[in-house]
Design an enzyme around this catalytic site. Structure first.
Site, short mmCIF file in Angstrom:
data_model
loop_
_atom_site.label_atom_id
_atom_site.label_comp_id
_atom_site.label_asym_id
_atom_site.label_seq_id
_atom_site.Cartn_x
_atom_site.Cartn_y
_atom_site.Cartn_z
N ASP A 95 17.48 40.61 -7.57
CA ASP A 95 16.28 40.44 -6.74
C ASP A 95 15.37 41.66 -6.87
O ASP A 95 14.15 41.54 -6.99
CB ASP A 95 16.67 40.26 -5.26
CG ASP A 95 17.07 38.82 -4.94
OD1 ASP A 95 16.83 37.92 -5.79
OD2 ASP A 95 17.63 38.58 -3.85
N GLU A 123 16.75 36.28 -13.09
CA GLU A 123 17.73 35.81 -14.08
C GLU A 123 17.86 36.79 -15.24
O GLU A 123 18.96 37.07 -15.72
CB GLU A 123 17.37 34.41 -14.60
CG GLU A 123 17.39 33.31 -13.54
CD GLU A 123 18.69 33.21 -12.76
OE1 GLU A 123 19.70 33.77 -13.19
OE2 GLU A 123 18.68 32.59 -11.68
ZN LIG Z 1 21.32 35.40 -9.29
#
Ligand SMILES: [Zn+2]
Length: 680
Positions: free
Chosen positions: A581, A517
């Site tokens: 990621d 995030e």
């Molecule tokens: Zn995301």
């Protein structure tokens, strides 16, 4: 689709989880279910299968799911918790009208009252259909369209209030393309076998719904073809998913007069009056070409066709709420044909979802009181702090970024607001009328309440306390305009966050989610916004060029990742998520190493080293079955890569994957050091 769904279409939810830091290093069970793994497989050949093979085998896909994994399991638990709340409320003798208890109970019960719903048939939607039938002028079109907006239907386009991309403290009116019954414009344009077949099925579906609405078969078939033809025209002028990812391309501030000029034939002034928007004279037209095209379409299309198209919108948006013939036909097309699911979820589960969707805040308030332990919030905030420190260190040490940009990046990182668990203030639903006997009307009353509330924000300062997800949602998000990361209560539980698991597992799970995030603030979209959430170039040109070079490696890697034999991930569409990621893995890993430096590195647990546990915990978050049809949809419509790619393509860029699992050249997923990607 609710207006909130439409707005969130562009937001960056993660589908991720949470963890905590513990400062003790005694031997604890790792928190990893060893039986979920398949150690017969070489990790370097297929890490997804290595970490999850045991689970995949022991937990076949339930018939009623299109995708089934850690998120769905938590969501299922969540449904059961909400159901237990509703059962308790149902036993209360006296509940006050307008109280959360009354609304939740009566909304749910009205939805469960299938005999009343069968008996009513189409009666609930008849008045609005009569209204559409009676349209005779362009003015009527405008009026009906606004009326439909208040009950949750958005034919042609939608207007809503959200932050001004270049002045993030203000809410302005925004206008977006809408009005398609198929999931995306490509479904109308592309000509491969799968898509052509779906179009054929779509026409068949529309025909059957019109027949259910009492129209004879031949006329219904004709109308269905008219709907497809009209929607195809809308699709042709719509932006693609990829084009919509460019925030500069969707920022076009117009005065209402300018909008009127570019869209001759549609009276926006009266449309805004119908919507009761009076507090503004500007609007961000996200797709100007589309809006101009819509005006032309209205000028040149026969009124009968527009009536048919509006009627279809009402039928389509409400089919799932009417009697069983409508519900079954709606399920057949949208779940079986489009996603490959043959069995419907039991009604009580569907009604819990519906209640959650429309009374999210009243449910959320009771949900967190009952199910969210206060200490989770504290631990989560600590963990976020640690990740923030790790990302700051990474930025400082980047070899590709200059000092000026670094300084700004660190300022932006420091300015990120963190929201955990649930909002400080709840939306007051007292005025929403919920009746135990009118399911459709209840859903409309909720839509009208939310939409009015949304439009009411236009022209006002932004409310920084507001949340974009309810606390009972198993997900998390970053908002570029707010520069904030938000972790709803429901994701702060195992397997995402586990107070009894060791640090390596928690950092590999929720730690990576938090890092993911945070990284969204610095992905290909997020980096275009400054620390105050404004679309504003703060990078030196040279650094922006280097960023693009770096991220191109990820684009190429994911473009080359194939699933279902020959279909591949779209590296451009999923870039933001893949950067997140990639960043999440590096930042969480670095934060874990920082905590080891302070507290000492633990011995292996259950014969797994810390690096192994970290990576397995990450991979196990993404365990999932997915139906081929659903996977094909995701490849086209979802900005996230499929779970398998998130694991296999995620881990190969980290150096410790190679050392932890002795991955060598020649292994299927081996990537040479010079071809690996690390952005942050
Ligand atoms: Zn995301």
């Amino acid at each position: 689709m609710t207006i909130r769904n439409i707005i969130f279409f562009a937001a960056a939810g993660i589908l991720v989880s949470c963890s905590q830091t513990t400062n003790t290093n005694e031997m604890k069970p790792s928190g990893i279910e060893l039986s979920n793994m398949n150690t017969e497989v070489k990790p370097g050949n297929d890490f997804f299968e290595y970490a999850n093979g045991g689970w995949l085998k022991a937990n076949p896909m339930p018939e009623e799911y299109s995708r089934y994994g850690a998120f769905e399991i938590l969501a299922k638990k969540n449904q059961e918790q909400v159901k237990s709340m509703i059962d308790e409320i149902s036993e209360m003798e006296e509940v006050e009208k307008g109280s959360p208890e009354q609304q939740i109970r009566d909304y749910y019960n009205a939805g469960m009252d299938t005999s009343a719903i069968e008996e009513l048939g189409m009666a609930p939607i008849k008045p609005i259909l009569f209204g559409i039938e009676a349209m005779s002028t362009k003015e009527d079109i405008v009026k009906l369209q606004a009326k439909m907006n208040f009950i949750g239907s958005y034919p042609l386009f939608a207007v809503f209030g959200s932050q001004d991309d270049k002045n993030s403290s203000e809410v302005i009116a925004q206008m977006i393309q809408a009005g398609l019954g198929l999931p995306d414009r490509d479904y109308y344009i592309k000509d491969d076998e799968r898509i052509s077949n779906i179009r054929k099925e779509y026409v068949d579906h529309i025909t059957k719904i019109f027949v259910l609405a009492g129209i004879d078969e031949a006329t219904s078939a004709e109308k269905a073809n008219d709907v497809l033809a009209f929607e195809t025209k809308l699709a042709e002028i719509s932006m693609t998913m990829l084009e919509r990812r460019d925030p500069n391309a969707t920022y076009n501030i117009n005065s209402i007069d300018e909008l009127m000029e570019s869209t001759e034939g549609y009276d926006f002034k009266s449309y805004f009056t119908e919507l009761n928007i009076s507090n503004t004279d500007v609007i961000n037209v996200r797709q100007p070409k589309f809006m101009a095209g819509v005006a032309t379409l209205i000028n040149t299309t026969d009124l009968e066709i527009i009536k048919t198209y509006f009627t279809w919108n009402i039928l389509n948006d409400n089919a799932g709420k009417l009697n069983s013939s409508f519900v079954n036909q709606n399920f057949y097309f949208y779940s079986t044909v489009l996603s490959g699911v043959d069995k419907m979820k039991p009604r009580w589960k569907r009604m819990i979802s519906s209640t959650n969707g429309n009374l999210g805040d009243p449910i959320g308030k009771i949900y967190v009181e009952k199910f969210f332990p206060a200490e989770s919030k504290k631990r989560m905030v600590e963990l976020v702090d640690n990740l923030q420190i790790a990302l700051k260190e990474s930025i400082k040490n980047l070899d590709w970024m200059g000092d000026t940009t670094k300084l700004k990046a660190i300022e932006k990182l420091k300015a990120i607001t963190v929201k955990v668990g649930y909002p400080n203030q709840w939306i007051d639903y007292t005025s929403v009328d919920i009746d135990p006997k009118s399911y459709v009307q209840n859903t409309w009353n909720c839509s009208a309440f939310s939409y009015k509330r949304d439009l009411n924000k236009i022209g006002k300062p932004v409310d920084r306390e507001e949340w974009g997800m309810t606390p009972q949602t198993v997900n998390a998000y970053y908002s570029p305009n707010m520069n904030e990361i938000v972790f709803p209560a429901a994701i702060l539980q195992p397997p995402f966050f586990d107070a009894n698991a060791d640090d390596a597992v928690n950092y590999g799970a929720i730690g990576v989610v938090i890092g993911h995030e945070m990284t969204h603030g610095f992905d290909d979209q997020g980096r275009l916004y400054d620390k105050d959430g404004n679309l504003n170039e703060w990078w030196t040109e040279a650094d922006a060029v280097k960023f693009k070079e770096k991220t191109q490696i990820l684009v190429d890697q994911y473009n080359a990742y194939t699933v279902l034999d020959s279909m591949h991930v779209d590296g451009e569409l999923t870039l933001g998520e893949n950067i997140a990621d990639n960043g999440g893995l590096f930042i969480a890993y670095n934060a874990l190493q920082m905590s080891y430096k302070k507290n000492g590195t633990p011995e292996p647990i259950e014969e797994l080293t810390s690096d192994q546990r970290f990576l397995i915990a990450y991979a196990q978050l993404w365990r999932q079955h997915i139906r081929p049809k659903t996977l094909m949809r995701h490849l086209q419509e979802d900005v996230h890569s499929p779970g398998e790619a998130r694991v296999n393509q995620g881990v190969v860029n980290t150096p410790w994957f190679y050392t932890a699992f002795n991955v060598q050249e020649g292994d299927k997923n081996y990537v040479a050091p010079e071809n690996r990607a690390q952005i942050w």
